[in-house]
Every structure is written in structure tokens, then in C-alpha cells.
Design a protein around this motif. Structure first.
Motif, PDB file in Angstrom:
ATOM      1  N   GLY B  47       0.763  -1.169   0.082  1.00 62.47           N
ATOM      2  CA  GLY B  47       0.131  -0.017  -0.222  1.00 62.47           C
ATOM      3  C   GLY B  47       0.775   1.099  -0.123  1.00 62.47           C
ATOM      4  O   GLY B  47       0.325   2.541   0.111  1.00 62.47           O
ATOM      5  N   THR B  48       2.086   1.158  -0.148  1.00 61.98           N
ATOM      6  CA  THR B  48       2.743   2.531  -0.029  1.00 61.98           C
ATOM      7  C   THR B  48       3.405   3.112  -1.372  1.00 61.98           C
ATOM      8  O   THR B  48       3.180   4.313  -1.421  1.00 61.98           O
ATOM      9  CB  THR B  48       4.435   1.932   0.682  1.00 61.98           C
ATOM     10  N   CYS B  49       3.583   2.459  -2.313  1.00 59.36           N
ATOM     11  CA  CYS B  49       3.963   3.046  -3.505  1.00 59.36           C
ATOM     12  C   CYS B  49       3.167   3.308  -4.742  1.00 59.36           C
ATOM     13  O   CYS B  49       3.336   4.112  -5.684  1.00 59.36           O
ATOM     14  CB  CYS B  49       4.957   1.917  -4.101  1.00 59.36           C
ATOM     15  N   PHE B  50       1.616   2.853  -4.530  1.00 60.80           N
ATOM     16  CA  PHE B  50       0.694   3.089  -5.633  1.00 60.80           C
ATOM     17  C   PHE B  50       1.064   2.473  -7.055  1.00 60.80           C
ATOM     18  O   PHE B  50       0.336   3.004  -8.028  1.00 60.80           O
ATOM     19  CB  PHE B  50       0.307   4.486  -5.659  1.00 60.80           C
ATOM     20  N   ASP B  51       1.976   1.761  -7.225  1.00 62.19           N
ATOM     21  CA  ASP B  51       2.308   1.300  -8.567  1.00 62.19           C
ATOM     22  C   ASP B  51       1.265   0.351  -9.201  1.00 62.19           C
ATOM     23  O   ASP B  51       0.907  -0.050 -10.150  1.00 62.19           O
ATOM     24  CB  ASP B  51       3.528   0.535  -8.542  1.00 62.19           C
ATOM     25  N   CYS B  52       0.422  -0.200  -8.073  1.00 59.15           N
ATOM     26  CA  CYS B  52      -0.696  -1.346  -8.348  1.00 59.15           C
ATOM     27  C   CYS B  52      -1.866  -0.874  -8.384  1.00 59.15           C
ATOM     28  O   CYS B  52      -3.044  -1.558  -8.596  1.00 59.15           O
ATOM     29  CB  CYS B  52      -0.522  -2.306  -7.305  1.00 59.15           C
TER      30      CYS B  52
END
Ligand SMILES: Cc1cc2nc3c(=O)[nH]c(=O)nc-3n(C[C@H](O)[C@H](O)[C@H](O)COP(=O)(O)OP(=O)(O)OC[C@H]3O[C@@H](n4cnc5c(N)ncnc54)[C@H](O)[C@@H]3O)c2cc1C
Ligand code: FES
Lengths: 465, 81
Positions: B47-52
Motif C-alpha cells: 500500500g505504500t507505492c501506488f504502482d498497483c
């Protein structure tokens, strides 16, 4: 419109070892405690709870976490799962999102226990699918029964690489290489030898990775990952005496389908930064972290306490001990007669953490040299190293300046992904001090949230609401 | 098993399983493309990077934090602004 407002004694942000032990201690002292955690189930990193319960190589750890969660609930703690805190003011008031609904808390005291996230420095190829953090690989295997890949390279620095290597091997991955930047395991083994109380734990850590001993490469870093639309090969290089990658001592590992890379953890400070809590910088403690009084967990803001990785990366044991101390101090702040917790247990746990920190050498200089001009540094906004270098040449000197000039750090992750790499790159190429480079300024909301949820949360928090 | 829709195709999935893990398996780690067209997969998994970020029932959501619900409609593109 849907918002829930809760007035209570204590709000705990984060349900890992630190938050859970703080919640338990405060509830036992008689306080009404609400704990908010982003994930589906509490436990945080160390105590993450798979749906299937305590099975597999980590079952002792999972079971211990399960007992702590059960004890906190039995003591009266209300646990809010899937609750992501996106805003906070020092009144105090805490704003969270649960799906499409708002949750607003007006507590008398707050304990921040938001933990940390993997710390990754950019290198050519790091945005390719299949390149992930060790934490992502661990969650896929441990929580979701999914292999990150079949042929996996683990790389970076720190004991976590060994933990994940053992878990992935047990899950059925072929762990091709474990690329550890520290020159040798000697300091680690000597350090463990000096802490007999931790031998059992060390044995449980080392036994699952022992069969992989021949796959370890010490004193090396990943310099590039390559592949068309997916990582296929990984290049590693030995670190020379100058601390930089020695291009003559290279090795390319072929037929890779996952590369997990991380250089320790970064404290998650966005929420307490919104509260105005002061921070300190120590690269070996994960970089920017909350400044606290160790005896109480008090931050620089009255009524706001903190414990665990967010106060400097040290692992689960210090997080547990510090959580109790902060939970009790928060209860006292809220008017309850509570003890002080065991400061000596915390000191012992921190002592071991310091040993671990010294046993590993993060190759900051080498990492700052890895990006090429076209390498993306900010994954959200796709800002490359050349653009950042140009902004520096134009006069941008810190995280806030680089963000204004280039948009690096302005995307949805709010600089959590790029901050470490930007600091290293500018330290190495422009001589900036990473401490002076500063933390990405937090902005409200700290996470992307639908406007309706923000509006509902704010309305619910108003006096008399 | 319960059916969900991913980019218009029906996919059998287990309710409660993690959507990010499912997309990782289905796409051989490829999950979406960025504005510049670069492929991305799961990166932080927490949930940290928002790549997904994908669209779930028309709303942006991090796949790695999303539990599968029967009938869920997933579009891999369009979740990022
Ligand atoms: C990816 C990762 C994997 C790790 N794995 C291990 C391991 O296998 N073994 C080990 O010994 N140590 C591990 N660690 C180290 C770990 O940090 C400590 O062992 C321990 O879990 C720290 O406890 P904590 O309570 O401080 O933080 P955490 O356990 O990280 O708990 C913090 C909690 O806060 C929540 N949170 C954060 N921000 C918000 C927000 N805005 N709103 C709501 N909730 C929020 C998080 O979802 C998380 O559940 C890992 C660390 C990371 C980052
Ligand atoms: S993979 Fe990073 S937010 Fe989902």
C-alpha cells in the motif's frame, strides 16, 4: 454521506507490535482505546496474520502475534481494520478512511505506531515488473500463497534479506543469489555471540537459510536489471575498497523472473508530520524518524506519543517494549493512574538492534552512483535522474525544492518511494548532505482519498458534531 | 470459486483472496502501464507505492490492499490520474 465520529481516551495509529502493545497497556490502565490499522488484519509486519492462521516456518511468530491481538481485544481495545489514516491535527483529531466511509476520532492522547516500509535506491531497470521489495515478496508468499517468481534474486542490505531468503526457499522458490552489500557476515556472527539471550532466535533465523550459504555474495550490489517488459537478468558488481561498484568484478545472472531489493526500512512519518512532530535524521536508523523521549515515548507535541519503527528502525522487540511505555504514558496523559513500563527491557532490546545496525554496512555512496541519466528516480511521476540533476543546477537544494521544480515526490506516494534515492543521488553527484536535504513535506491528505470522504471526515470532527 | 471480471474477461477467483496477488499470477508480474507506457507490476505489496492502482468497480484502488469480492469488475488501466 457516511462518517463515524468516536470520542475516546486514546487513539493508536498502526496495529503492529508497537501499536498493539501500546493499546494493550493503555486499555489495562482503564482507558478506552481505539486502534486503526491499514491492513485487513492487525499484526503489522512482524506479527502479520495469514488468513490460514499459524502454519509454516513462521508459525511461532504468527501465533505470538495472534495472542497479543487477542489480549488487546480482551482488554477492551476496539480494532478498526482497513482503516487508513490520511489526516491529523494536534487537537488531537485523527481522520481515517475505511473503504468509501470516513472515520474521525477525537481522543485525549494519540500513539503513533505507523512502522516503516522497505527502503529502495533506484538503479537502471528497477521499475520493471518482477522487481519488487523483499517486503512485497514476503507478503506474497506468507499472506497470499503466491510466489513472487520461480527464480529469484534477493539483494540489498540487512538481516531482512536472510529472513525472506529462508521464507521463499521454504515456499518453493529457487533463490539464485542473495546479494548482501556488507563485506562479510563476521561482524554479525560475532555480535550474536555476545547476546546469548538471542541465540535461539538467531538459530531459527539462520537454519532455514543455511542450505543457501553457497548462493550468498557478500560485498556486492545490484547495478542493473534488464528485460523487455519483465525482469530477465540481473547484473551485480563487487564493491571496491573505495565503496563504489567495481565494474571489472561483475556477474550477470540470467533467467531471473523476480528481483527483490531493499536496503533496510524507512520510518513512515507522514501522519505524525501532519501533527507537527519533530524529526531527527540518522541514515542507519532508516533516515528521518520521530524524535521522542525514550522514557515516555512523548514526541515534541503534547499528547502525541510514538513507539516502534517510526521512531527509528530497530525491530520487533524494541517496538514491543516501547509500545508498552508509550501506551502507559498516553494513559497517564488521559488522566489514568498507570505505571511506566520497563525501560531496562527496552534498553536491552535496543542494544541488540544497535549491534545489528553496526554489523551491516549500507553502501550509500555506491547506491547514489547507480542511476544513469535516463533512470527514473520518482516512480509515481516518472522523473529521471537527468531532470533532477538539472533542477539542482537551477538551484533546487532540498526535497521540497526538487519537488516544486520537477514534481519528484508529488505523486500519490508522497515521496515515500523516492526520498531515499533522491537524497543519495544528490549527496553523491552534488555533495548535498542527506540530512539537510530533508524529508518530503507532508501534505493533507497524506494519502489519496476521495474528496467526499475528506469532507465527511472533517465535518464529523467539528465541535458539537 | 466466484467469478470476477478483469478487463472484460471472466476470471474464476476465490473471494477474500488478494487481488494484487491474482493479477501478479495472471500477468506474469505485469499489472499495468504508466502514462509513458512503461510496464509496472507490484512493487511494495503493502500500500505504500501506488504502482498497483487499478480500477475496481470504477474506482481507483490499490490491488495489493484489495480483497476479491464476487462480481468485482477490475480494469487494469485507468486507475492513475
Ligand atoms: C516490509 C517489512 C517486512 C518486515 N518483516 C520483518 C520480519 O519478517 N521479521 C522481523 O523481525 N522484522 C520485520 N520487519 C521489521 C519490522 O518493522 C519490525 O519487526 C516490527 O514489525 C515493527 O513494529 P511496528 O509496530 O513499529 O511497525 P509495523 O509492524 O510496521 O506496524 C505498523 C502498522 O501501521 C500501519 N499503518 C502505517 N501507516 C498507517 C496509516 N496511515 N493508517 C493506518 N495504519 C497505518 C501499517 O499498516 C502496519 O500494520 C519488517 C519491516 C517491513 C517494513
Ligand atoms: S504494490 Fe505498492 S501500493 Fe500496491
Amino acid at each position: 454521506m457516511s462518517a463515524t465520529r468516536i470520542d475516546c481516551d486514546i487513539c493508536i495509529v498502526g496495529g503492529g507490535p508497537a501499536g498493539l502493545s501500546a493499546a494493550l497497556a493503555a486499555a489495562k490502565a482503564g482507558a478506552t482505546v481505539h486502534l486503526l490499522d491499514l491492513f485487513e488484519r492487525p499484526g503489522g509486519q512482524y506479527f502479520m496474520q495469514p488468513a490460514a492462521g499459524a502454519h509454516g516456518p513462521a508459525r511461532r511468530q504468527i501465533a505470538a502475534g495472534g495472542r497479543l491481538i487477542a489480549a488487546a481485544r480482551a482488554a477492551g481495545v476496539t480494532v478498526h481494520e482497513n482503516a487508513e489514516v490520511f489526516g491529523a491535527y494536534a487537537d488531537p483529531v485523527i481522520y481515517a478512511r475505511v473503504g468509501e466511509s470516513a472515520l474521525t476520532l477525537r481522543p485525549k492522547a494519540v500513539v503513533i505506531a505507523t512502522g516503516a516500509h522497505d527502503r529502495v535506491a533506484p538503479f537502471p531497470g528497477w521499475t520493471l515488473p518482477g522487481v519488487m521489495t523483499p517486503g512485497a515478496g514476503q507478503r506474497l508468499a506468507k499472506l497470499h500463497g503466491t510466489l513472487p517468481g520461480r527464480r529469484v534474486v534477493l539483494a540489498g542490505c540487512g538481516p531482512f534479506l536472510m529472513v525472506v531468503a529462508g521464507q521463499l526457499r521454504a515456499a518453493g522458490c529457487d533463490v539464485l543469489r542473495v546479494v548482501e552489500a556488507t563485506p562479510s557476515p563476521r561482524a554479525l556472527l560475532a555480535g550474536i555471540a555476545r547476546h546469548p539471550a538471542r541465540w535461539g532466535e538467531a538459530l531459527r533465523l539462520l537454519t532455514p537459510v543455511a542450505p543457501l550459504a553457497g548462493r550468498f555474495r557478500f560485498g556486492a550490489v545490484v547495478t542493473a536489471a534488464a528485460g523487455d517488459d519483465h525482469v530477465r537478468s540481473v547484473t551485480i558488481a563487487r564493491l571496491g575498497a573505495d565503496g563504489l561498484p567495481d565494474e571489472r568484478a561483475r556477474e550477470t545472472i540470467a533467467d531471473v523472473d523476480a528481483l527483490l531489493v531493499g536496503h533496510g526500512f524507512r520510518p513512515s512519518i507522514e501522519v505524525p508530520r501532519l501533527l507537527g512532530c519533530a524529526i531527527d535524521f540518522d541514515q542507519d536508523a532508516g533516515g528521518h524518524h520521530l524524535r521522542i523521549d525514550r522514557a515516555t515515548g512523548a514526541t515534541s507535541v503534547p499528547g502525541i506519543f510514538a513507539a516502534g519503527e517510526v521512531t527509528g528502525v530497530a525491530g520487533a522487540r524494541p517496538a514491543l517494549a516501547a509500545g508498552t511505555i508509550a501506551g502507559l504514558a498516553a494513559a497517564r496523559h488521559a488522566g489514568f493512574a498507570a505505571g511506566k513500563g520497563d525501560e531496562r527491557a527496552l534498553a536491552r532490546a535496543l542494544d541488540f538492534a544497535l549491534m545489528l545496525r553496526r554489523a551491516y554496512r549500507v553502501p550509500y555512496r555506491a547506491l547514489g552512483r547507480l542511476p544513469r541519466p535516463e533512470t527514473v528516480l520518482c516512480r509515481c511521476e516518472e522523473i529521471d535522474a537527468a531532470t533532477v540533476a538539472a533542477a539542482h543546477a537551477d538551484g533546487a537544494r532540498d526535497a521540497a525544492g526538487i519537488k516544486l521544480w520537477t514534481r519528484a515526490g508529488m505523486g500519490p506516494c508522497q515521496g515515500r518511494g523516492c526520498g531515499f534515492g533522491l537524497g543519495l543521488q544528490l549527496a553523491e553527484t552534488a555533495g548535498l548532505d542527506p540530512a539537510a536535504f530533508g524529508a518530503n513535506p507532508s501534505r493533507f491528505p497524506a494519502r489519496p482519498v476521495p474528496l467526499s470522504v475528506v469532507a465527511d471526515a472533517l465535518a464529523a470532527g467539528e465541535d458539537g458534531a | 470459486m466466484s467469478d470476477i471480471t478483469i478487463d472484460g474477461e471472466t476470471v474464476a477467483a476465490t473471494a477474500g483472496d488478494n487481488l494484487g496477488a491474482l493479477l501478479h499470477r495472471l500477468g506474469d508480474a505485469r499489472l499495468r502501464a504508466t502514462l509513458s507506457g512503461a510496464p509496472r507490476g507490484l512493487f511494495c505489496g503493502m500500500g505504500t507505492c501506488f504502482d498497483c492502482v487499478v480500477l475496481v468497480d470504477g474506482k481507483p484502488a490499490r490491488a495489493c490492499l484489495t480483497a476479491i469480492r464476487p462480481g468485482m469488475v477490475v480494469e487494469r488501466q485507468g486507475g492513475q490520474p
